[in-house]
Design a protein around this motif. Structure first.
Motif, PDB file in Angstrom:
ATOM      1  N   GLU A   5       0.805  -1.301   0.004  1.00  0.00           N
ATOM      2  CA  GLU A   5      -0.120   0.021  -0.001  1.00  0.00           C
ATOM      3  C   GLU A   5       0.749   1.352  -0.193  1.00  0.00           C
ATOM      4  O   GLU A   5       0.203   2.332  -0.473  1.00  0.00           O
ATOM      5  N   SER A   6       2.081   1.107   0.191  1.00  0.00           N
ATOM      6  CA  SER A   6       3.090   2.397   0.300  1.00  0.00           C
ATOM      7  C   SER A   6       3.873   2.753  -0.659  1.00  0.00           C
ATOM      8  O   SER A   6       5.029   3.100  -0.579  1.00  0.00           O
ATOM      9  N   GLY A   7       3.419   1.958  -1.780  1.00  0.00           N
ATOM     10  CA  GLY A   7       4.271   2.278  -3.196  1.00  0.00           C
ATOM     11  C   GLY A   7       4.434   0.945  -3.888  1.00  0.00           C
ATOM     12  O   GLY A   7       4.789   0.994  -5.051  1.00  0.00           O
ATOM     13  N   GLY A   8       4.255  -0.151  -3.344  1.00  0.00           N
ATOM     14  CA  GLY A   8       4.516  -1.542  -4.154  1.00  0.00           C
ATOM     15  C   GLY A   8       3.565  -1.597  -5.164  1.00  0.00           C
ATOM     16  O   GLY A   8       4.064  -1.987  -6.179  1.00  0.00           O
ATOM     17  N   LYS A   9       2.048  -1.044  -4.964  1.00  0.00           N
ATOM     18  CA  LYS A   9       1.348  -1.226  -5.995  1.00  0.00           C
ATOM     19  C   LYS A   9       1.451  -0.475  -7.093  1.00  0.00           C
ATOM     20  O   LYS A   9       1.063  -0.933  -8.120  1.00  0.00           O
ATOM     21  N   MET A  10       2.175   0.573  -7.041  1.00  0.00           N
ATOM     22  CA  MET A  10       2.502   1.380  -8.053  1.00  0.00           C
ATOM     23  C   MET A  10       3.471   0.733  -8.955  1.00  0.00           C
ATOM     24  O   MET A  10       3.224   0.806 -10.316  1.00  0.00           O
ATOM     25  N   LEU A  11       4.441  -0.114  -8.616  1.00  0.00           N
ATOM     26  CA  LEU A  11       5.021  -0.900  -9.437  1.00  0.00           C
ATOM     27  C   LEU A  11       4.161  -2.070 -10.248  1.00  0.00           C
ATOM     28  O   LEU A  11       4.497  -2.095 -11.260  1.00  0.00           O
ATOM     29  N   GLU A  12       3.245  -2.497  -9.507  1.00  0.00           N
ATOM     30  CA  GLU A  12       2.419  -3.314 -10.155  1.00  0.00           C
ATOM     31  C   GLU A  12       1.670  -2.679 -11.198  1.00  0.00           C
ATOM     32  O   GLU A  12       1.479  -3.615 -12.340  1.00  0.00           O
ATOM     33  N   TYR A  13       1.088  -1.482 -11.199  1.00  0.00           N
ATOM     34  CA  TYR A  13       0.518  -0.851 -12.089  1.00  0.00           C
ATOM     35  C   TYR A  13       1.174  -0.720 -13.454  1.00  0.00           C
ATOM     36  O   TYR A  13       0.812  -0.620 -14.520  1.00  0.00           O
ATOM     37  N   LEU A  14       2.503  -0.653 -13.292  1.00  0.00           N
ATOM     38  CA  LEU A  14       3.536  -0.542 -14.436  1.00  0.00           C
ATOM     39  C   LEU A  14       3.920  -1.827 -15.086  1.00  0.00           C
ATOM     40  O   LEU A  14       4.397  -1.721 -16.157  1.00  0.00           O
ATOM     41  N   LEU A  15       3.248  -2.904 -14.661  1.00  0.00           N
ATOM     42  CA  LEU A  15       3.785  -4.365 -15.055  1.00  0.00           C
ATOM     43  C   LEU A  15       2.742  -4.295 -16.790  1.00  0.00           C
ATOM     44  O   LEU A  15       3.466  -4.624 -17.596  1.00  0.00           O
ATOM     45  N   THR A  16       1.691  -3.901 -16.597  1.00  0.00           N
ATOM     46  CA  THR A  16       0.919  -3.990 -18.002  1.00  0.00           C
ATOM     47  C   THR A  16       1.752  -3.030 -19.029  1.00  0.00           C
ATOM     48  O   THR A  16       1.931  -3.511 -20.218  1.00  0.00           O
ATOM     49  N   PRO A  17       1.678  -1.810 -18.718  1.00  0.00           N
ATOM     50  CA  PRO A  17       2.450  -0.861 -19.886  1.00  0.00           C
ATOM     51  C   PRO A  17       3.950  -1.605 -20.194  1.00  0.00           C
ATOM     52  O   PRO A  17       4.476  -1.341 -21.407  1.00  0.00           O
ATOM     53  N   ALA A  18       4.751  -1.919 -19.141  1.00  0.00           N
ATOM     54  CA  ALA A  18       5.927  -2.599 -19.371  1.00  0.00           C
ATOM     55  C   ALA A  18       5.881  -3.856 -20.348  1.00  0.00           C
ATOM     56  O   ALA A  18       6.674  -3.955 -21.106  1.00  0.00           O
ATOM     57  N   THR A  19       4.854  -4.624 -20.109  1.00  0.00           N
ATOM     58  CA  THR A  19       4.608  -5.742 -21.002  1.00  0.00           C
ATOM     59  C   THR A  19       4.361  -5.283 -22.368  1.00  0.00           C
ATOM     60  O   THR A  19       4.993  -5.846 -23.401  1.00  0.00           O
ATOM     61  N   ILE A  20       3.486  -4.407 -22.369  1.00  0.00           N
ATOM     62  CA  ILE A  20       2.994  -3.943 -23.693  1.00  0.00           C
ATOM     63  C   ILE A  20       4.184  -3.403 -24.605  1.00  0.00           C
ATOM     64  O   ILE A  20       4.402  -3.531 -25.595  1.00  0.00           O
ATOM     65  N   CYS A  21       5.173  -2.735 -23.858  1.00  0.00           N
ATOM     66  CA  CYS A  21       6.415  -2.078 -24.581  1.00  0.00           C
ATOM     67  C   CYS A  21       7.256  -3.305 -25.175  1.00  0.00           C
ATOM     68  O   CYS A  21       7.982  -2.925 -26.119  1.00  0.00           O
ATOM     69  N   LEU A  22       6.923  -4.553 -24.899  1.00  0.00           N
ATOM     70  CA  LEU A  22       7.937  -5.499 -25.336  1.00  0.00           C
ATOM     71  C   LEU A  22       7.463  -5.639 -26.814  1.00  0.00           C
ATOM     72  O   LEU A  22       8.167  -6.609 -27.684  1.00  0.00           O
ATOM     73  N   ALA A  23       6.306  -5.220 -27.236  1.00  0.00           N
ATOM     74  CA  ALA A  23       5.803  -5.275 -28.722  1.00  0.00           C
ATOM     75  C   ALA A  23       6.838  -4.521 -29.573  1.00  0.00           C
ATOM     76  O   ALA A  23       6.905  -4.656 -30.777  1.00  0.00           O
ATOM     77  N   ILE A  24       7.505  -3.460 -28.938  1.00  0.00           N
ATOM     78  CA  ILE A  24       8.426  -2.756 -29.652  1.00  0.00           C
ATOM     79  C   ILE A  24       9.679  -3.351 -30.469  1.00  0.00           C
ATOM     80  O   ILE A  24       9.754  -3.492 -31.499  1.00  0.00           O
TER      81      ILE A  24
END
Length: 231
Positions: free
Chosen positions: A61-80
């Motif tokens: 709750e103190s920031g770890g979930k922010m990294l989880e939110y970034l997993l989806t866009p990071a995975t999408i970036c693998l398409a590049i």
């Protein structure tokens, strides 16, 4: 100290990012990679939480979930890199399918061997079947077939970290120098976490590893149902 961490809105984020950057700084200072940033950050975060008596929920709750939110866009970036290497992928389509199929078959056979050797129960065996694919797919496969979802997540993470840390060494050990073969091997066995290492090795390796995540994931969904029938 746990209360102090709980009052911070960015404790989890700063701990994770700071640990990762600390390992990278050490590697830059030494002129070579003496410790894996991913492994170092994971172990340091666990040590801080354990020593301070801080619950995982506080970290999340103190920031770890922010990294989880970034997993989806990071995975999408693998398409590049996939887009950039599209011609190469089309040229090696047969090798991609054969490599992923061989990797998934070897993984499933290994799980079946452990079922016999260690006399595992059905849920334990099923829990291990999706360990080499990305978490999003693996959780669904484990839950659908009757595995233990939380343990599946832990095993997937451990598998990915192990692949990330050892991928380059294993490829050198067995003389795997072709970038297509290296990328397929890493992506098939260590999913997205391993793909992060593949992208550090080279763009072709990263592209092939990204493709292997999707192909191996689909093959595992089909293969897990077949191998689960061995019970």
């Amino acid at each position: 100290m746990s209360d102090l961490f709980a009052s911070s809105a960015f404790f989890g984020l700063l701990l994770s990012a700071g640990s990762f950057e600390l390992a990278r700084a050490v590697n830059r200072r030494m002129g070579r990679e003496v410790c894996s940033p991913l492994l170092f950050a994971t172990l340091l975060c666990c040590a801080v939480l354990l020593l301070s008596g801080t619950d995982y929920e506080i970290y999340y709750e103190s920031g770890g979930k922010m990294l989880e939110y970034l997993l989806t866009p990071a995975t999408i970036c693998l398409a590049i890199p996939l887009y950039r290497q599209f011609a190469l992928m089309r040229k090696h389509a047969g090798a991609v399918l054969a490599g992923c199929l061989a990797g998934v078959a070897a993984h499933m056979a290994g799980c079946a061997a452990m079922l016999v050797l260690f006399r595992m129960e059905g849920p334990e065996y099923i829990t291990l079947l999706p360990k080499s694919i990305t978490t999003a797919i693996g959780m669904g496969v484990s839950e659908e077939l009757g595995g233990i979802r939380t343990i599946t997540v832990a095993v997937i993470i451990i598998t990915g970290i192990f692949g990330n840390v050892t991928a380059e060494f294993i490829c050198k050990l067995f003389g795997i120098h072709d970038p297509v073969a290296r990328g397929l091997a890493i992506g098939t066995s260590a999913h997205a976490i391993g793909t992060a290492k593949a992208m550090e090795i080279g763009e072709i390796e990263g592209a092939m590893s990204s493709l292997a995540i999707a192909v191996a994931g689909l093959l595992t969904v089909l293969g897990a149902s077949v191998f689960a029938a061995f019970l």
